[in-house]
Scaffold this motif. Structure first.
Motif, PDB file in Angstrom:
ATOM      1  N   GLU A  60       0.796  -1.227   0.000  1.00  0.00           N
ATOM      2  CA  GLU A  60       0.000   0.000   0.000  1.00  0.00           C
ATOM      3  C   GLU A  60       0.828   1.276   0.000  1.00  0.00           C
ATOM      4  OE1 GLU A  60      -2.775  -0.127   3.259  1.00  0.00           O
ATOM      5  OE2 GLU A  60      -3.877  -1.796   2.388  1.00  0.00           O
ATOM      6  N   LEU A  61       1.974   1.250   0.694  1.00  0.00           N
ATOM      7  CA  LEU A  61       2.747   2.477   0.859  1.00  0.00           C
ATOM      8  C   LEU A  61       4.177   2.356   0.341  1.00  0.00           C
ATOM      9  CD1 LEU A  61       2.201   5.307   1.983  1.00  0.00           C
ATOM     10  CD2 LEU A  61       2.965   4.488   4.219  1.00  0.00           C
ATOM     11  N   GLY A  62       4.574   1.145  -0.042  1.00  0.00           N
ATOM     12  CA  GLY A  62       5.931   0.948  -0.525  1.00  0.00           C
ATOM     13  C   GLY A  62       6.973   1.025   0.574  1.00  0.00           C
ATOM     14  N   GLU A  63       6.563   0.789   1.815  1.00  0.00           N
ATOM     15  CA  GLU A  63       7.457   0.923   2.962  1.00  0.00           C
ATOM     16  C   GLU A  63       7.755  -0.418   3.609  1.00  0.00           C
ATOM     17  OE1 GLU A  63       8.900   3.702   4.598  1.00  0.00           O
ATOM     18  OE2 GLU A  63       8.333   4.824   2.805  1.00  0.00           O
ATOM     19  N   PRO A 110       0.387   9.382  -0.912  1.00  0.00           N
ATOM     20  CA  PRO A 110      -0.505   8.521  -1.700  1.00  0.00           C
ATOM     21  C   PRO A 110      -0.156   7.054  -1.468  1.00  0.00           C
ATOM     22  CG  PRO A 110       1.228   9.397  -3.100  1.00  0.00           C
ATOM     23  CD  PRO A 110       1.417  10.010  -1.735  1.00  0.00           C
ATOM     24  N   GLY A 111      -1.174   6.229  -1.513  1.00  0.00           N
ATOM     25  CA  GLY A 111      -0.992   4.795  -1.387  1.00  0.00           C
ATOM     26  C   GLY A 111      -1.910   4.082  -2.351  1.00  0.00           C
ATOM     27  N   ILE A 112      -1.738   2.779  -2.457  1.00  0.00           N
ATOM     28  CA  ILE A 112      -2.530   1.983  -3.395  1.00  0.00           C
ATOM     29  C   ILE A 112      -3.152   0.807  -2.656  1.00  0.00           C
ATOM     30  CG2 ILE A 112      -2.441   0.522  -5.463  1.00  0.00           C
ATOM     31  CD1 ILE A 112      -1.950   3.450  -6.095  1.00  0.00           C
ATOM     32  N   GLU A 113      -4.438   0.583  -2.864  1.00  0.00           N
ATOM     33  CA  GLU A 113      -5.151  -0.602  -2.374  1.00  0.00           C
ATOM     34  C   GLU A 113      -5.857  -1.186  -3.577  1.00  0.00           C
ATOM     35  OE1 GLU A 113      -6.806  -3.676  -0.653  1.00  0.00           O
ATOM     36  OE2 GLU A 113      -5.449  -2.398   0.470  1.00  0.00           O
ATOM     37  N   SER A 114      -5.289  -2.208  -4.176  1.00  0.00           N
ATOM     38  CA  SER A 114      -5.720  -2.796  -5.451  1.00  0.00           C
ATOM     39  C   SER A 114      -6.014  -1.677  -6.448  1.00  0.00           C
ATOM     40  CB  SER A 114      -6.865  -3.790  -5.262  1.00  0.00           C
ATOM     41  OG  SER A 114      -8.056  -3.181  -4.874  1.00  0.00           O
ATOM     42  N   HIS A 115      -7.243  -1.319  -6.658  1.00  0.00           N
ATOM     43  CA  HIS A 115      -7.587  -0.304  -7.661  1.00  0.00           C
ATOM     44  C   HIS A 115      -7.847   1.071  -7.059  1.00  0.00           C
ATOM     45  CE1 HIS A 115     -11.386  -1.733  -6.073  1.00  0.00           C
ATOM     46  NE2 HIS A 115     -11.927  -0.629  -6.508  1.00  0.00           N
ATOM     47  N   LEU A 116      -7.790   1.208  -5.740  1.00  0.00           N
ATOM     48  CA  LEU A 116      -8.073   2.481  -5.082  1.00  0.00           C
ATOM     49  C   LEU A 116      -6.792   3.246  -4.767  1.00  0.00           C
ATOM     50  CD1 LEU A 116     -10.679   1.372  -2.380  1.00  0.00           C
ATOM     51  CD2 LEU A 116     -11.149   2.583  -4.513  1.00  0.00           C
ATOM     52  N   GLU A 117      -6.847   4.546  -4.894  1.00  0.00           N
ATOM     53  CA  GLU A 117      -5.740   5.394  -4.466  1.00  0.00           C
ATOM     54  C   GLU A 117      -6.027   5.845  -3.051  1.00  0.00           C
ATOM     55  OE1 GLU A 117      -4.903   8.544  -7.188  1.00  0.00           O
ATOM     56  OE2 GLU A 117      -4.855   7.196  -8.908  1.00  0.00           O
ATOM     57  N   LEU A 118      -5.223   5.390  -2.116  1.00  0.00           N
ATOM     58  CA  LEU A 118      -5.408   5.725  -0.710  1.00  0.00           C
ATOM     59  C   LEU A 118      -4.715   7.043  -0.374  1.00  0.00           C
ATOM     60  CD1 LEU A 118      -4.689   2.220   0.842  1.00  0.00           C
ATOM     61  CD2 LEU A 118      -6.927   3.274   0.460  1.00  0.00           C
ATOM     62  N   GLU A 119      -5.182   7.654   0.698  1.00  0.00           N
ATOM     63  CA  GLU A 119      -4.571   8.868   1.225  1.00  0.00           C
ATOM     64  C   GLU A 119      -4.082   8.549   2.633  1.00  0.00           C
ATOM     65  OE1 GLU A 119      -6.119  13.301   2.624  1.00  0.00           O
ATOM     66  OE2 GLU A 119      -7.505  11.933   1.641  1.00  0.00           O
ATOM     67  N   PHE A 120      -2.763   8.654   2.862  1.00  0.00           N
ATOM     68  CA  PHE A 120      -2.169   8.447   4.176  1.00  0.00           C
ATOM     69  C   PHE A 120      -1.849   9.808   4.782  1.00  0.00           C
ATOM     70  CE2 PHE A 120      -1.563   4.337   2.359  1.00  0.00           C
ATOM     71  CZ  PHE A 120      -1.468   3.442   3.417  1.00  0.00           C
ATOM     72  N   ARG A 121      -2.120   9.936   6.090  1.00  0.00           N
ATOM     73  CA  ARG A 121      -1.888  11.216   6.751  1.00  0.00           C
ATOM     74  C   ARG A 121      -1.585  10.985   8.227  1.00  0.00           C
ATOM     75  NH1 ARG A 121      -6.281  16.098   7.227  1.00  0.00           N
ATOM     76  NH2 ARG A 121      -5.012  17.363   8.595  1.00  0.00           N
ATOM     77  N   TRP A 122      -0.768  11.858   8.777  1.00  0.00           N
ATOM     78  CA  TRP A 122      -0.455  11.834  10.204  1.00  0.00           C
ATOM     79  C   TRP A 122      -1.395  12.776  10.962  1.00  0.00           C
ATOM     80  CZ3 TRP A 122       3.164   8.579  12.151  1.00  0.00           C
ATOM     81  CH2 TRP A 122       4.134   8.079  11.288  1.00  0.00           C
ATOM     82  N   PHE A 123      -1.879  12.330  12.117  1.00  0.00           N
ATOM     83  CA  PHE A 123      -2.666  13.180  13.014  1.00  0.00           C
ATOM     84  C   PHE A 123      -2.037  13.135  14.396  1.00  0.00           C
ATOM     85  CE2 PHE A 123      -5.960  12.349   9.845  1.00  0.00           C
ATOM     86  CZ  PHE A 123      -6.560  13.592   9.733  1.00  0.00           C
ATOM     87  N   PRO A 124      -2.008  14.277  15.103  1.00  0.00           N
ATOM     88  CA  PRO A 124      -1.526  14.250  16.476  1.00  0.00           C
ATOM     89  C   PRO A 124      -2.413  13.329  17.324  1.00  0.00           C
ATOM     90  CG  PRO A 124      -1.694  16.512  15.684  1.00  0.00           C
ATOM     91  CD  PRO A 124      -2.364  15.639  14.670  1.00  0.00           C
ATOM     92  N   VAL A 125      -1.804  12.518  18.161  1.00  0.00           N
ATOM     93  CA  VAL A 125      -2.562  11.601  19.012  1.00  0.00           C
ATOM     94  C   VAL A 125      -3.547  12.384  19.884  1.00  0.00           C
ATOM     95  CG1 VAL A 125      -2.388   9.931  20.907  1.00  0.00           C
ATOM     96  CG2 VAL A 125      -0.790   9.810  18.978  1.00  0.00           C
TER      97      VAL A 125
END
Length: 158
Positions: A60-63, A110-125
């Motif tokens: 999903e993130l290439g990490e 940006p991330g990938i979930e099969s055919h969907l483009e995901l959005e990854f983001r950090w939020f303060p706890v």
């Protein structure tokens, strides 16, 4: 993947990554979703849940990540797209490499979930209670410092 339809419901086993860094949590969502969730995915038959985390983060993130201890087990009952779901979730503490390109808290990744483009983001706890994070037990449980192991039952329908 472990996902079957039984008695009008989808039953699945999911592994999710709790990625905490510098007081922030990494979450993701699909286009059009009104809620955020922890990254991860469905466990494959014969696959350890911790291995699912490593595989999904690479896909999903290439990490490359290090999967740590189990923080939560959750029984989630929810509706998604008109379909009732019963999910058993394993939530692991996960670390990104110190050389990761995804540590800038101000960026959206940006991330990938099969055919969907995901959005990854950090939020303060400290601000997790103000976002629509699913399952809803997460903001309170992740506010504990350090987070402690728990078993949660999250039921959105009777």
């Amino acid at each position: 993947m472990i996902s079957v339809h039984l008695h009008g419901q989808r039953f699945q086993v999911r592994a999710a990554a709790v990625i905490l860094h510098a007081g922030h949590l990494l979450v993701h969502r699909a286009p059009g979703d009104a809620y955020w969730a922890l990254p991860g995915g469905r466990v494959e038959v014969g696959e350890q849940a911790s291995a699912t985390i490593v595989r999904e983060m690479k896909e999903e993130l290439g990490e490359d990540v290090e999967c740590g201890e189990l923080l939560h087990i959750a029984e989630n009952f929810f509706d998604l797209g008109g379909q009732r779901n019963h999910e058993i979730g394993f939530y692991f503490r996960v670390s990104l490499a110190e050389t990761s390109g995804c540590l800038d808290k101000a960026r959206i990744y940006p991330g990938i979930e099969s055919h969907l483009e995901l959005e990854f983001r950090w939020f303060p706890v400290a601000e997790l209670a103000s976002i629509n994070l699913r399952p809803t037990f997460l903001p309170a449980s992740l506010a504990a410092d350090p987070p402690v192991f728990s078993h949660a039952v999250q039921r959105e329908y009777p």
